[in-house]
Write a protein that holds these residues in place. Structure first.
Motif, PDB file in Angstrom:
ATOM      1  N   THR A   5       0.816  -1.195   0.028  1.00 15.92           N
ATOM      2  CA  THR A   5       0.078  -0.141  -0.019  1.00 15.92           C
ATOM      3  C   THR A   5       0.961   1.277  -0.026  1.00 15.92           C
ATOM      4  OG1 THR A   5      -1.804  -1.212   1.373  1.00 15.92           O
ATOM      5  CG2 THR A   5      -1.906   1.203   1.344  1.00 15.92           C
ATOM      6  N   THR A   6       1.916   1.367   0.869  1.00 14.21           N
ATOM      7  CA  THR A   6       2.795   2.413   0.602  1.00 14.21           C
ATOM      8  C   THR A   6       3.501   2.529  -0.401  1.00 14.21           C
ATOM      9  OG1 THR A   6       3.458   1.876   3.060  1.00 14.21           O
ATOM     10  CG2 THR A   6       4.840   3.303   1.885  1.00 14.21           C
ATOM     11  N   LEU A   7       3.901   1.585  -1.231  1.00 17.93           N
ATOM     12  CA  LEU A   7       4.557   1.543  -2.335  1.00 17.93           C
ATOM     13  C   LEU A   7       3.616   2.198  -3.568  1.00 17.93           C
ATOM     14  CD1 LEU A   7       6.466  -1.720  -2.586  1.00 17.93           C
ATOM     15  CD2 LEU A   7       7.562   0.642  -1.858  1.00 17.93           C
ATOM     16  N   SER A   8       2.217   1.855  -3.481  1.00 14.04           N
ATOM     17  CA  SER A   8       1.367   2.387  -4.465  1.00 14.04           C
ATOM     18  C   SER A   8       1.052   3.716  -4.038  1.00 14.04           C
ATOM     19  CB  SER A   8       0.041   1.282  -4.148  1.00 14.04           C
ATOM     20  OG  SER A   8      -0.901   1.970  -4.843  1.00 14.04           O
ATOM     21  N   LEU A   9       1.147   4.104  -2.960  1.00 13.30           N
ATOM     22  CA  LEU A   9       0.734   5.603  -2.280  1.00 13.30           C
ATOM     23  C   LEU A   9       1.814   6.470  -2.904  1.00 13.30           C
ATOM     24  CD1 LEU A   9      -1.026   7.407  -0.790  1.00 13.30           C
ATOM     25  CD2 LEU A   9       0.215   6.767   1.138  1.00 13.30           C
ATOM     26  N   PHE A  10       3.075   6.162  -2.975  1.00 12.09           N
ATOM     27  CA  PHE A  10       4.117   7.036  -3.384  1.00 12.09           C
ATOM     28  C   PHE A  10       4.671   6.711  -4.649  1.00 12.09           C
ATOM     29  CE2 PHE A  10       4.136   7.449   1.372  1.00 12.09           C
ATOM     30  CZ  PHE A  10       4.041   8.414   1.456  1.00 12.09           C
ATOM     31  N   ARG A  11       3.732   5.731  -5.488  1.00  8.49           N
ATOM     32  CA  ARG A  11       4.331   5.440  -6.653  1.00  8.49           C
ATOM     33  C   ARG A  11       5.491   4.876  -6.893  1.00  8.49           C
ATOM     34  NH1 ARG A  11       0.695   9.975  -7.042  1.00  8.49           N
ATOM     35  NH2 ARG A  11      -0.975   9.644  -8.516  1.00  8.49           N
ATOM     36  N   ALA A  12       5.959   3.955  -6.071  1.00 14.82           N
ATOM     37  CA  ALA A  12       7.207   3.474  -6.123  1.00 14.82           C
ATOM     38  C   ALA A  12       7.050   1.869  -6.612  1.00 14.82           C
ATOM     39  CB  ALA A  12       8.060   3.526  -4.839  1.00 14.82           C
ATOM     40  N   VAL A  13       7.948   1.684  -7.277  1.00  9.79           N
ATOM     41  CA  VAL A  13       7.806   0.001  -7.507  1.00  9.79           C
ATOM     42  C   VAL A  13       8.733  -0.928  -6.743  1.00  9.79           C
ATOM     43  CG1 VAL A  13       7.483   0.353 -10.010  1.00  9.79           C
ATOM     44  CG2 VAL A  13       9.780   0.161  -9.198  1.00  9.79           C
ATOM     45  N   SER A  14       9.497  -0.342  -5.708  1.00 11.70           N
ATOM     46  CA  SER A  14      10.269  -0.945  -4.806  1.00 11.70           C
ATOM     47  C   SER A  14      10.777  -0.073  -3.567  1.00 11.70           C
ATOM     48  CB  SER A  14      11.602  -1.483  -5.413  1.00 11.70           C
ATOM     49  OG  SER A  14      12.096  -0.359  -5.853  1.00 11.70           O
ATOM     50  N   VAL A  15      11.030  -1.027  -2.653  1.00  5.46           N
ATOM     51  CA  VAL A  15      11.382  -0.157  -1.388  1.00  5.46           C
ATOM     52  C   VAL A  15      12.698   0.789  -1.747  1.00  5.46           C
ATOM     53  CG1 VAL A  15      12.398  -0.108   0.961  1.00  5.46           C
ATOM     54  CG2 VAL A  15      10.526  -1.765   0.252  1.00  5.46           C
ATOM     55  N   LEU A  16      13.683   0.238  -2.624  1.00  3.62           N
ATOM     56  CA  LEU A  16      14.733   1.070  -3.027  1.00  3.62           C
ATOM     57  C   LEU A  16      14.396   2.465  -3.712  1.00  3.62           C
ATOM     58  CD1 LEU A  16      17.824   1.176  -3.208  1.00  3.62           C
ATOM     59  CD2 LEU A  16      17.665   0.039  -5.420  1.00  3.62           C
ATOM     60  N   GLN A  17      13.481   2.363  -4.485  1.00  2.47           N
ATOM     61  CA  GLN A  17      12.812   3.594  -5.365  1.00  2.47           C
ATOM     62  C   GLN A  17      12.309   4.385  -4.183  1.00  2.47           C
ATOM     63  OE1 GLN A  17      10.216   2.912  -8.397  1.00  2.47           O
ATOM     64  NE2 GLN A  17       9.968   5.181  -8.718  1.00  2.47           N
ATOM     65  N   LEU A  18      11.661   4.011  -3.252  1.00  3.56           N
ATOM     66  CA  LEU A  18      11.021   4.649  -2.118  1.00  3.56           C
ATOM     67  C   LEU A  18      11.905   5.430  -1.300  1.00  3.56           C
ATOM     68  CD1 LEU A  18       8.453   5.716  -0.787  1.00  3.56           C
ATOM     69  CD2 LEU A  18       8.833   3.567   0.810  1.00  3.56           C
ATOM     70  N   MET A  19      13.050   4.616  -1.167  1.00  2.00           N
ATOM     71  CA  MET A  19      13.995   5.248  -0.227  1.00  2.00           C
ATOM     72  C   MET A  19      14.951   6.533  -0.937  1.00  2.00           C
ATOM     73  SD  MET A  19      16.030   1.799   1.158  1.00  2.00           S
ATOM     74  CE  MET A  19      17.542   2.514   1.625  1.00  2.00           C
ATOM     75  N   ARG A  20      15.049   6.258  -2.392  1.00  2.00           N
ATOM     76  CA  ARG A  20      15.565   7.220  -3.088  1.00  2.00           C
ATOM     77  C   ARG A  20      14.758   8.497  -2.932  1.00  2.00           C
ATOM     78  NH1 ARG A  20      17.591   3.222  -8.045  1.00  2.00           N
ATOM     79  NH2 ARG A  20      19.598   2.705  -7.163  1.00  2.00           N
ATOM     80  N   SER A  21      13.396   8.285  -2.938  1.00  2.00           N
ATOM     81  CA  SER A  21      12.529   9.454  -3.091  1.00  2.00           C
ATOM     82  C   SER A  21      11.967   9.778  -1.755  1.00  2.00           C
ATOM     83  CB  SER A  21      11.423   9.234  -3.962  1.00  2.00           C
ATOM     84  OG  SER A  21      10.791   8.030  -3.561  1.00  2.00           O
ATOM     85  N   SER A  22      12.725   9.411  -0.690  1.00  2.00           N
ATOM     86  CA  SER A  22      12.260   9.390   0.779  1.00  2.00           C
ATOM     87  C   SER A  22      11.932  10.912   1.327  1.00  2.00           C
ATOM     88  CB  SER A  22      13.371   8.808   1.767  1.00  2.00           C
ATOM     89  OG  SER A  22      14.387   9.383   1.659  1.00  2.00           O
ATOM     90  N   SER A  23      12.492  12.053   0.486  1.00  2.00           N
ATOM     91  CA  SER A  23      12.161  13.218   0.852  1.00  2.00           C
ATOM     92  C   SER A  23      10.720  13.564   0.841  1.00  2.00           C
ATOM     93  CB  SER A  23      12.915  14.143  -0.060  1.00  2.00           C
ATOM     94  OG  SER A  23      12.559  13.941  -1.374  1.00  2.00           O
ATOM     95  N   HIS A  24       9.968  12.872  -0.210  1.00  2.00           N
ATOM     96  CA  HIS A  24       8.564  12.898  -0.156  1.00  2.00           C
ATOM     97  C   HIS A  24       7.839  12.429   0.936  1.00  2.00           C
ATOM     98  CE1 HIS A  24       9.097  14.315  -4.367  1.00  2.00           C
ATOM     99  NE2 HIS A  24       9.756  13.193  -4.779  1.00  2.00           N
ATOM    100  N   VAL A  25       8.314  11.323   1.398  1.00  2.00           N
ATOM    101  CA  VAL A  25       7.869  10.830   2.746  1.00  2.00           C
ATOM    102  C   VAL A  25       8.127  11.579   3.881  1.00  2.00           C
ATOM    103  CG1 VAL A  25       7.713   8.800   4.062  1.00  2.00           C
ATOM    104  CG2 VAL A  25       8.160   8.434   1.762  1.00  2.00           C
ATOM    105  N   ALA A  26       9.325  11.953   4.256  1.00  2.00           N
ATOM    106  CA  ALA A  26       9.600  12.643   5.339  1.00  2.00           C
ATOM    107  C   ALA A  26       9.920  14.279   4.850  1.00  2.00           C
ATOM    108  CB  ALA A  26      11.038  12.478   5.952  1.00  2.00           C
ATOM    109  N   ASP A  27       8.603  14.890   4.283  1.00  2.00           N
ATOM    110  CA  ASP A  27       8.796  16.053   3.710  1.00  2.00           C
ATOM    111  C   ASP A  27       8.783  17.464   4.763  1.00  2.00           C
ATOM    112  OD1 ASP A  27       8.334  18.692   2.361  1.00  2.00           O
ATOM    113  OD2 ASP A  27       6.404  18.149   1.632  1.00  2.00           O
ATOM    114  N   PRO A  28      10.065  18.013   4.529  1.00  2.00           N
ATOM    115  CA  PRO A  28      10.207  19.108   5.680  1.00  2.00           C
ATOM    116  C   PRO A  28       9.260  20.038   5.714  1.00  2.00           C
ATOM    117  CG  PRO A  28      11.949  18.812   4.000  1.00  2.00           C
ATOM    118  CD  PRO A  28      11.059  18.073   3.582  1.00  2.00           C
TER     119      PRO A  28
END
Length: 208
Positions: free
Chosen positions: A171-194
């Motif tokens: 569900t998290t990967l789908s929410l942030f339009r990531a195909v893998s945890v690695l991709q989510l990590m690379r775009s983690s600024s979207h998760v932990a938005d300042p």
């Protein structure tokens, strides 16, 4: 080597479910004393080649046909001609530990299945580096971390960037339009938005 026991102490006799040493010695353990997946051939190969073996784990069959797990250490006692006369060693019953390990694996598998298929966004993060840096700030005399980070936005962003994403569910990967945890990590600024201010401050204040 032929699978028959010549001598055993009372603890081993009880462990294997026998009443007497005679009952144990009458049984050929190499034929009927081990579970089908027991690496007995590996035990014999190694002890013959190396002369001893330490901490080998395997499954044995008791007199009542119940399986037990054991850890075995033994050495080959050889005659003057170099041929093996018998093996001597010690055996520890590790059945309770093996059952506990299996229960833990089952529990972990169940949790992983629930985690992966939960309909809400879930992820696991490592805050250890951020915690270390926050502890250093505390030791340096910082009292109110919330106010301090409000006045030092770049530091707050740096602390958030130090948080590592270890895993995330579907569900998290789908929410942030990531195909893998690695991709989510690379775009983690979207998760932990300042820019999400209060939520980020709450998180950092919680681990403070």
């Amino acid at each position: 080597p032929d699978g028959r026991s010549e001598l055993a102490n009372p603890a081993l006799i009880r462990m294997l479910g026998y009443e007497t040493l005679q009952e144990l010695t009458d049984r050929n353990l190499s034929v009927e004393g081990f579970e089908p997946n027991c690496p007995r051939e590996e035990f014999i190969r190694r002890i013959e080649e190396e002369g001893e073996i330490s901490g080998l784990e395997s499954a044995w069959t008791r007199a009542d046909n119940r399986a037990i797990f054991i850890r075995e250490s033994a050495r080959a006692v050889r005659g003057p001609d170099g041929n093996t006369m018998y093996y001597e060693g010690a055996i520890e019953d590790i059945t309770d530990r093996k059952i506990a390990e299996q229960a833990l694996r089952t529990s972990e598998d169940r949790f992983r299945t629930l985690f992966e298929n939960a309909p809400v966004s879930l992820w696991e993060e490592d805050f250890s580096e951020a915690k270390k840096r926050l502890d250093n700030l505390r030791r340096s005399g910082v009292g109110n971390i919330r106010e301090y980070l409000r006045e030092n936005i770049d530091l707050m962003i740096s602390l958030l960037d130090s948080v590592k994403i270890l895993s995330a569910n579907k569900t998290t990967l789908s929410l942030f339009r990531a195909v893998s945890v690695l991709q989510l990590m690379r775009s983690s600024s979207h998760v932990a938005d300042p820019d999400s201010g209060a939520a980020n401050l709450d998180t950092l204040e919680y681990i403070w």
